[in-house]
Write an enzyme that holds these catalytic residues in place. Structure first.
Site, PDB file in Angstrom:
ATOM      1  N   GLY A 158     -50.865  -3.268  24.880  1.00  0.00           N
ATOM      2  CA  GLY A 158     -50.610  -4.780  24.782  1.00  0.00           C
ATOM      3  C   GLY A 158     -50.923  -5.251  23.671  1.00  0.00           C
ATOM      4  CG  HIS A 171     -46.002   0.613  16.134  1.00  0.00           C
ATOM      5  ND1 HIS A 171     -46.652   0.044  14.784  1.00  0.00           N
ATOM      6  CD2 HIS A 171     -45.901   1.538  16.159  1.00  0.00           C
ATOM      7  CE1 HIS A 171     -46.882   1.750  14.309  1.00  0.00           C
ATOM      8  NE2 HIS A 171     -46.414   2.551  15.284  1.00  0.00           N
ATOM      9  N   GLY A 172     -44.741   1.123  19.522  1.00  0.00           N
ATOM     10  CA  GLY A 172     -45.216   1.555  20.907  1.00  0.00           C
ATOM     11  C   GLY A 172     -46.532   2.286  20.881  1.00  0.00           C
ATOM     12  CB  VAL A 188      -0.909  -0.039   1.168  1.00  0.00           C
ATOM     13  CG1 VAL A 188      -1.910   1.094   1.376  1.00  0.00           C
ATOM     14  CG2 VAL A 188      -1.856  -1.298   1.509  1.00  0.00           C
ATOM     15  CE  LYS A 239     -39.691   6.103  27.888  1.00  0.00           C
ATOM     16  NZ  LYS A 239     -40.337   7.237  28.883  1.00  0.00           N
ATOM     17  CB  ALA A 264     -12.146  12.149   6.323  1.00  0.00           C
ATOM     18  CB  ILE A 293     -48.683 -10.316  18.046  1.00  0.00           C
ATOM     19  CG1 ILE A 293     -47.522  -9.467  17.437  1.00  0.00           C
ATOM     20  CG2 ILE A 293     -48.301 -11.000  19.201  1.00  0.00           C
ATOM     21  CD1 ILE A 293     -46.929  -8.541  18.497  1.00  0.00           C
ATOM     22  N   GLY A 342     -49.960  -3.407  15.259  1.00  0.00           N
ATOM     23  CA  GLY A 342     -50.437  -2.666  16.009  1.00  0.00           C
ATOM     24  C   GLY A 342     -51.302  -1.811  15.292  1.00  0.00           C
ATOM     25  CG  ASP A 360     -45.815  -4.242   9.242  1.00  0.00           C
ATOM     26  OD1 ASP A 360     -44.570  -4.761   9.007  1.00  0.00           O
ATOM     27  OD2 ASP A 360     -46.223  -3.640  10.361  1.00  0.00           O
ATOM     28  CG  ASN A 411      -3.413   5.481  -0.862  1.00  0.00           C
ATOM     29  OD1 ASN A 411      -4.731   6.142  -1.228  1.00  0.00           O
ATOM     30  ND2 ASN A 411      -2.942   5.640   0.085  1.00  0.00           N
ATOM     31  CG  ASN A 469     -42.233  -7.439  11.811  1.00  0.00           C
ATOM     32  OD1 ASN A 469     -41.655  -8.327  11.878  1.00  0.00           O
ATOM     33  ND2 ASN A 469     -42.379  -6.097  12.660  1.00  0.00           N
ATOM     34  CG  HIS A 490     -47.202  -8.649  12.375  1.00  0.00           C
ATOM     35  ND1 HIS A 490     -47.618  -8.131  13.645  1.00  0.00           N
ATOM     36  CD2 HIS A 490     -46.526  -7.700  11.873  1.00  0.00           C
ATOM     37  CE1 HIS A 490     -46.980  -7.337  14.028  1.00  0.00           C
ATOM     38  NE2 HIS A 490     -46.274  -6.782  13.010  1.00  0.00           N
TER      39      HIS A 490
HETATM   40  C1  LIG Z   1     -39.540   3.043  12.844  1.00  0.00           C
HETATM   41  C2  LIG Z   1     -40.391   1.597  12.681  1.00  0.00           C
HETATM   42  C3  LIG Z   1     -41.803   1.932  11.951  1.00  0.00           C
HETATM   43  C4  LIG Z   1     -42.652   0.877  12.484  1.00  0.00           C
HETATM   44  C5  LIG Z   1     -42.645  -0.418  12.469  1.00  0.00           C
HETATM   45  C6  LIG Z   1     -43.554  -1.180  13.235  1.00  0.00           C
HETATM   46  C7  LIG Z   1     -43.395  -2.526  12.869  1.00  0.00           C
HETATM   47  C8  LIG Z   1     -44.648  -3.525  13.186  1.00  0.00           C
HETATM   48  O1  LIG Z   1     -44.774  -4.557  12.360  1.00  0.00           O
HETATM   49  C9  LIG Z   1     -44.480  -3.866  14.875  1.00  0.00           C
HETATM   50  C10 LIG Z   1     -45.829  -4.066  15.426  1.00  0.00           C
HETATM   51  O2  LIG Z   1     -46.802  -4.051  14.823  1.00  0.00           O
HETATM   52  S1  LIG Z   1     -45.744  -4.944  17.098  1.00  0.00           S
HETATM   53  C11 LIG Z   1     -47.521  -5.204  17.204  1.00  0.00           C
HETATM   54  C12 LIG Z   1     -48.061  -3.689  18.111  1.00  0.00           C
HETATM   55  N1  LIG Z   1     -47.557  -3.571  19.157  1.00  0.00           N
HETATM   56  C13 LIG Z   1     -47.594  -4.227  20.636  1.00  0.00           C
HETATM   57  O3  LIG Z   1     -48.026  -5.280  20.508  1.00  0.00           O
HETATM   58  C14 LIG Z   1     -46.832  -3.948  21.831  1.00  0.00           C
HETATM   59  C15 LIG Z   1     -48.129  -3.628  22.670  1.00  0.00           C
HETATM   60  N2  LIG Z   1     -47.238  -3.028  24.029  1.00  0.00           N
HETATM   61  C16 LIG Z   1     -46.718  -3.787  25.029  1.00  0.00           C
HETATM   62  O4  LIG Z   1     -46.392  -4.940  24.925  1.00  0.00           O
HETATM   63  C17 LIG Z   1     -46.094  -2.890  25.877  1.00  0.00           C
HETATM   64  O5  LIG Z   1     -46.715  -1.917  26.139  1.00  0.00           O
HETATM   65  C18 LIG Z   1     -44.495  -2.831  25.901  1.00  0.00           C
HETATM   66  C19 LIG Z   1     -43.918  -4.025  25.936  1.00  0.00           C
HETATM   67  C20 LIG Z   1     -44.410  -1.782  24.643  1.00  0.00           C
HETATM   68  C21 LIG Z   1     -44.068  -2.007  27.206  1.00  0.00           C
HETATM   69  O6  LIG Z   1     -44.401  -2.790  28.368  1.00  0.00           O
HETATM   70  P1  LIG Z   1     -43.614  -2.568  29.647  1.00  0.00           P
HETATM   71  O7  LIG Z   1     -42.190  -2.815  29.379  1.00  0.00           O
HETATM   72  O8  LIG Z   1     -44.349  -3.323  30.509  1.00  0.00           O
HETATM   73  O9  LIG Z   1     -43.687  -0.967  29.937  1.00  0.00           O
HETATM   74  P2  LIG Z   1     -43.997  -0.377  31.333  1.00  0.00           P
HETATM   75  O10 LIG Z   1     -43.273  -0.995  32.446  1.00  0.00           O
HETATM   76  O11 LIG Z   1     -45.383  -0.105  31.661  1.00  0.00           O
HETATM   77  O12 LIG Z   1     -43.360   0.992  31.093  1.00  0.00           O
HETATM   78  C22 LIG Z   1     -41.803   1.120  30.870  1.00  0.00           C
HETATM   79  C23 LIG Z   1     -41.596   2.398  30.075  1.00  0.00           C
HETATM   80  O13 LIG Z   1     -41.968   2.362  28.783  1.00  0.00           O
HETATM   81  C24 LIG Z   1     -43.007   3.348  28.500  1.00  0.00           C
HETATM   82  N3  LIG Z   1     -43.959   2.551  27.520  1.00  0.00           N
HETATM   83  C25 LIG Z   1     -44.731   1.569  28.100  1.00  0.00           C
HETATM   84  N4  LIG Z   1     -45.608   1.349  26.866  1.00  0.00           N
HETATM   85  C26 LIG Z   1     -45.104   1.929  25.950  1.00  0.00           C
HETATM   86  C27 LIG Z   1     -45.538   1.907  24.483  1.00  0.00           C
HETATM   87  N5  LIG Z   1     -46.456   1.243  24.062  1.00  0.00           N
HETATM   88  N6  LIG Z   1     -45.142   3.010  23.651  1.00  0.00           N
HETATM   89  C28 LIG Z   1     -43.942   3.562  24.210  1.00  0.00           C
HETATM   90  N7  LIG Z   1     -43.640   3.974  25.650  1.00  0.00           N
HETATM   91  C29 LIG Z   1     -44.170   2.761  26.429  1.00  0.00           C
HETATM   92  C30 LIG Z   1     -43.737   3.634  29.854  1.00  0.00           C
HETATM   93  O14 LIG Z   1     -44.237   5.041  29.771  1.00  0.00           O
HETATM   94  C31 LIG Z   1     -42.469   3.588  30.683  1.00  0.00           C
HETATM   95  O15 LIG Z   1     -41.739   4.835  30.578  1.00  0.00           O
HETATM   96  P3  LIG Z   1     -41.354   5.658  32.043  1.00  0.00           P
HETATM   97  O16 LIG Z   1     -40.480   4.563  32.717  1.00  0.00           O
HETATM   98  O17 LIG Z   1     -40.567   6.793  31.508  1.00  0.00           O
HETATM   99  O18 LIG Z   1     -42.588   5.998  32.658  1.00  0.00           O
END
Ligand SMILES: CCCCCCC[C@@H](O)CC(=O)SCCNC(=O)CCNC(=O)[C@H](O)C(C)(C)COP(=O)(O)OP(=O)(O)OC[C@H]1O[C@@H](n2cnc3c(N)ncnc32)[C@H](O)[C@@H]1OP(=O)(O)O
Length: 869
Positions: free
Chosen positions: A820, A661-662, A12, A690, A186, A790, A793, A770, A88, A772, A775
């Site tokens: 849930g 998904h949250g 090199v 979290k 760089a 599942i 969402g 989707d 280089n 993924n 599901h």
């Molecule tokens: C960019 C990508 C684009 C999108 C891609 C999407 C791809 C899809 O294919 C994916 C899906 O569709 S998945 C299916 C739909 N979603 C679900 O089934 C999730 C259901 N939720 C759960 O199981 C729990 O809420 C769970 C597990 C989420 C949380 O439960 P726990 O761990 O028991 O939480 P908990 O102890 O109650 O709280 C801890 C802290 O986390 C926050 N929080 C809770 N639920 C949340 C949620 N649903 N979304 C966001 N934040 C959440 C709480 O506020 C808590 O925060 P803090 O401690 O600051 O109070």
């Protein structure tokens, strides 16, 4: 497959930092013996130490690359041979052309061109003998396109492109490949010219894997080909030639002949009016004692010019002077090498007061196979063609600048464009002239100096030895001259920095065509294996997406755009078990590379069905219905691929099956079209820690592509289970309705809707984009900790959204938290409370009593529930 370079020796050059360092470390980490060549001994030693500490083999070599024998000998002494040579080493001496000194020019040409020649020449017999060799040459966007302030560097870099192409032709028989890259990275060299934010994204580690991939005996073998590589972006670039135009080659073929489609059978060429003339204009033509130069001289003479006939041959030059005079022009002979540019220009000014046109045409051939080519044969050809062109352009430049007028035509060759056996020296010099000319094109604009480069084919003394008489007659120099005449005339006010191939009454423009290429995520390490996996994309010119960059900045556009490329869920493991599925392939067409989303009424119907609409609701399932429409929650669909296209791979311990998904917030800004093309703008809003999980929120604005009107805003939150604890921010920002707690009031719900989902609900819903496997695929679901797949969402949000719509009317936004999970087949119960314009709701699974949508609400378009968006 993991590529190993065990028992391979890699040299090199310029390896003390930047790219050279990255190559050295990568090859060493894959088992190679590495010669770390750099004139800076300490820098090279540091890298050798690093390699040795990691258990690798490496030595330092501090020889100059212009003494290639010494560089290669060090590899042979230490490791017995050499298999891979990475040329280089480079230096910069950037200056505007007017300020550039001969030293600046010569130093850059010496290190880049002579250095690559010298090292390659020394390695070549070894490669031939062992029937294996890989050569990487380093060009640059400045070479491919030209660049302001880099006439020397552009020339040298473009020279290396053709150097590579000719070596490829010569090496093929001996399994010696040569590849040229135009890297963007760089390095200590670029640190002086680029801002720190850019440098950060352009790690040399994004270039090295490409080089390793093409050097491996089992990697792709793109010998003679050119690639642009940087910041995770890789694309092949190649020449593309227009069909061109043909003129009838009779006396009407003059610089005044406009273009014609097919000429031979047509009447003589019509002429532009007023005719192109050169009265009072002074034209310098180098190498004008015969052949093309002579034809140009006579043509300019006929058109009234003062012609300066330069040639090394006294006899030739003076004979042409007589011919020019006979044709009606004035002429003088200047007998000297084209390298004496000052002398030629001075003679022109002394005789005629100034110069208006320079035709750099002088050239010699010293054809020889690379194996037998002497250093003198290399030097002589580079001197006459390249240095000669440089010296004449340099001498004429201040004159042109001062009078704010100048036309330059320099001379390349098909050999310079495409490379040729036995002409490594000539093709390198010719291509280098192209690099120089493109830069002159940039620098001259401001002063009305236009510079173009031509690749002529004509029967001349030079080609006479290799062409038949028929060819010589058909390809007379006179059939090149009119195009040169036009390019150097006052009539040409626009064309500059371009390359034309000209021959026998035909001319075509040749330009770069770049494959759309592939952008690897710029936030994770690139490997040679990644490059090989995407080889077809990197080299695909036929997908209708190839581009035509013409400047370094146009070339950089895609590279800089890749800074934002943080990878795609579709490219990560999340979809890997669906890799071969046509559905996924189709989905990829929509995103994330271009974030357009095109849909039809069929897609709207499919979505509506996916979230529980039935044939009882014709407005949602029959496009012929007067009120046919998308359900409001369809607004999450056009953005889906754009948000799913954002990689989560950077999160610690990220596993795609653990992504859930949250939350989702959707704001509907305009009536929803039932078909069309929308475009998404995606941006990362927030990453929260979290504890056990990470939560990531994206914002996607979706606009009508044609009008730019905003249609939807989405805020998407995903929870990455197991990816928390990285010490990040815990609480998010207040994002208004997107984060509202939306607690139901303390009273019985105002309305309740109960509805069962079907066993195949997820199987149907996924067809809206989707895919993924969570599901549908039980194994993948098990990895995510579920007994069975599942429901999406967004699917059960769609159900609940429909419940609210049917009960309270149209809404302009909706926000939910997925509290849930739902299994397909379960029954959803949506309870609703109307609070002014808001409807707060929750959704439970009847069979398990679990709340699955919480903190959920919509804002009605109007409290009455009757108004539409
Ligand atoms: C960019 C990508 C684009 C999108 C891609 C999407 C791809 C899809 O294919 C994916 C899906 O569709 S998945 C299916 C739909 N979603 C679900 O089934 C999730 C259901 N939720 C759960 O199981 C729990 O809420 C769970 C597990 C989420 C949380 O439960 P726990 O761990 O028991 O939480 P908990 O102890 O109650 O709280 C801890 C802290 O986390 C926050 N929080 C809770 N639920 C949340 C949620 N649903 N979304 C966001 N934040 C959440 C709480 O506020 C808590 O925060 P803090 O401690 O600051 O109070």
């Amino acid at each position: 497959m993991t590529l190993s370079f065990k028992d391979k020796t890699v040299v090199v050059t310029g390896a003390g930092g930047g790219l050279g360092k990255a190559y050295s470390l990568l090859f060493a980490s894959r088992g190679a013996n590495v010669v770390v060549n750099d004139f800076n001994k300490d820098a090279a030693q540091k890298i050798v130490d690093e390699i040795k500490q990691g258990g690798g083999n490496a030595i330092v070599n501090t020889s100059s690359v212009t003494e290639g024998e010494k560089v290669i000998q060090s590899a042979v002494s230490a490791f017995g041979t050499v298999h891979i040579l990475i040329n280089n080493a480079g230096i910069l001496r950037d200056k505007s052309f007017v300020a550039m000194t001969d030293q600046d020019w010569d130093a850059v040409v010496a290190v880049h061109l002579k250095g690559a020649f010298s090292c390659t020449k020394a390695a070549w017999p070894i490669f031939r003998k062992q029937k294996f060799g890989r050569i990487i040459n380093t060009a640059s966007a400045a070479g491919l396109y030209g660049n302001f302030g880099q006439a020397n560097y552009s020339a040298a870099k473009m020279g290396l492109v053709s150097f590579t192409k000719s070596l490829a032709r010569e090496g093929i028989k001996y399994n010696i490949s040569s590849v040229v890259i135009a890297p963007v990275a760089a390095s200590p060299m670029t640190a002086t010219i680029m801002p720190p934010e850019m440098l950060e994204k352009m790690k040399p580690e994004f270039v090295a894997p490409f080089v390793a991939a093409v050097c491996h005996p089992e990697g792709p073998n793109p010998s003679g080909r050119v690639f642009e590589v940087g910041a995770g972006f890789v694309a092949e670039i190649r020449w593309e030639r227009s069909k061109g135009r043909i003129w009838k080659t009779d006396p009407s073929f003059t610089p005044s002949a406009p273009t014609l489609e097919i000429a031979a059978t047509l009447p003589s060429n019509p002429q532009s009016s007023p005719a192109v003339r050169f009265d009072g204009k002074t034209v310098i033509i180098t190498g004008a004692g015969a052949g093309l130069g002579r034809a140009y001289a006579i043509m300019y003479g006929k058109l009234g010019a003062n012609v300066v006939v330069n040639d090394v041959s006294d006899k030739g030059a003076n004979a042409v002077v007589d011919e020019v005079k006979a044709a009606g022009g004035k002429a003088i002979a200047v007998v000297c090498s084209a390298e004496e540019g000052e002398k030629i220009v001075k003679a022109a000014c002394d005789a005629f007061g100034t110069v208006h046109v320079l035709i750099a045409n002088a050239g010699i051939l010293r054809d020889r196979s690379f194996t037998s080519m002497s250093e003198k044969e290399w030097d002589d050809v580079i001197a006459v063609h390249l240095r000669g062109t440089y010296k004449c352009a340099k001498a004429v430049w201040p004159v042109f600048r001062k009078q704010k007028y100048g036309r330059i035509v320099t001379t390349c060759s098909g050999v310079g464009i495409y490379g040729n056996f036995g002409q490594v020296n000539y093709s390198t010099a010719k291509a280098a002239i192209m690099g120089l000319t493109k830069t002159l094109g940039f620098e001259g604009r401001k002063y009305n100096i236009l510079a173009n480069v031509i690749a002529p084919s004509a029967g001349t003394a030079m080609t006479m030895t290799i062409w038949t008489q028929d060819m010589v007659d058909a390809y007379k120099p006179d059939f090149v001259a009119p195009v040169v005449g036009y390019l150097t005339s006052e009539d040409n006010t626009e064309t500059s920095g371009q390359l034309f191939e000209i021959s026998g009454g035909w001319a075509a423009q040749t330009r770069w065509q770049r494959a759309y290429g592939y952008g690897f995520p710029s936030n994770r390490a690139l490997t040679p294996e990644d490059v090989i996996a995407k080889w077809d994309v990197i080299t695909n010119f036929d997908d209708g997406k190839a581009t035509h960059p013409t400047t370094p900045s146009e070339s950089l556009e895609q590279i800089v755009a890749n800074f934002e490329n943080t990878g795609s869920l579709l490219d990560s493991a999340i979809f890997e078990d669906s890799e071969d599925s046509q559905l996924v392939k189709d989905a990829k067409k929509n995103a994330p590379e271009d974030s357009d989303f095109t849909y039809t009424e069929r897609d709207v119907t499919l979505y509506n069905l996916g979230v529980g609409a039935t044939s009882k609701d014709l407005q949602w399932t029959y496009e012929g219905d007067d009120n046919f429409s998308a359900l409001p929650t369809f607004g999450v669909i056009p953005q889906f691929m754009a948000s799913a296209g954002v990689s989560m791979d950077w999160a610690p311990n990220y596993h795609p099956a653990k992504l859930l998904h949250g939350e989702q917030y959707l704001s509907i800004k305009a009536p929803i079209p039932t078909e069309g093309t929308l475009v998404n703008e995606t941006r990362l809003l927030e990453v929260l820690d979290k504890g056990k999980a990470a939560s990531v929120t994206l914002l996607v604005n979706t606009k009508d592509k044609a009008s730019g009107k905003l249609i939807f805003e989405n805020q998407v939150t995903v929870v990455l289970r197991g990816a928390g604890g990285f010490g990040g921010k815990k609480k998010g920002n207040d994002r208004g309705p997107a984060t509202a707690a939306n607690k139901p009031p303390n009273r019985a719900p105002d309305a309740v809707v109960e509805e069962q989902t079907s066993e195949s609900q997820a199987a149907l819903y996924r067809l809206s984009g989707d895919y993924n496997p969570l599901h549908i695929n039980p194994d993948f679901a098990a990895m995510g900790g579920f007994d069975k797949p599942i429901l999406h969402g967004l699917c059960f949000m769609g159900f609940a959204g429909r419940h609210v719509l049917k009960t309270f009317g149209e809404y302009k936004d909706i926000k939910v938290r997925f509290a849930g999970s739902v299994y397909p087949g379960e029954t959803l119960i949506t309870e609703m409370w109307k609070e002014g314009k808001k409807v707060i709701f929750t959704t439970k699974v009847k069979e398990r009593g679990t709340t699955v949508l919480a903190a959920a609400a919509v804002t009605l378009v109007d409290e009455s529930g009757k108004a539409k968006l």
